[in-house]
Write a protein that holds these residues in place. Structure first.
Motif: not given
Length: 113
Positions: A94-113
């Motif tokens: 699961l790639k989770m992405k959080g953004c400020v103003l849709k230009v400054l983004c950070k992505t994390q990859t989560w794994s199913r348990l």
């Protein structure tokens, strides 16, 4: 006898339909920090709640969508700031992405348990 067979077949189709209707985002996920997050239906959305780690019990997301692509809000539990967010399921990732103003983004990859 025929009525019993028809009812059994209808029940089997109903159960199979329910299982097939489950969204791929629903379940438990290991986050980038190693905590467990549960994603479950709530209202018309999917709520993301931490089940282990430093912020256990904290709701950190609210996403809507279907078929593996979701959008909504994600909260950073460290800062308690909420961002525009999205999630995309690909198999057991699961790639989770959080953004400020849709230009400054950070992505994390989560794994199913």
């Amino acid at each position: 006898m025929i009525r019993t067979l028809i009812m059994t077949a209808a029940l089997a189709v109903g159960v199979a339909g329910t299982a097939a209707a489950a969204e791929p985002i629903v379940g438990n996920w290991k986050t980038a920090t190693g905590a467990t997050a549960e994603i479950a239906p709530c209202g018309g959305a999917y709520c993301v709640t931490l089940k282990t780690g430093k912020f256990v019990g904290k709701r950190i997301g609210n996403l809507t969508g279907t078929g593996g692509n979701y959008s909504g809000e994600i909260t950073d539990p460290e800062t308690d700031k909420t961002y525009s967010g999205s999630g995309a399921v690909d198999g057991n990732s699961l790639k989770m992405k959080g953004c400020v103003l849709k230009v400054l983004c950070k992505t994390q990859t989560w794994s199913r348990l």
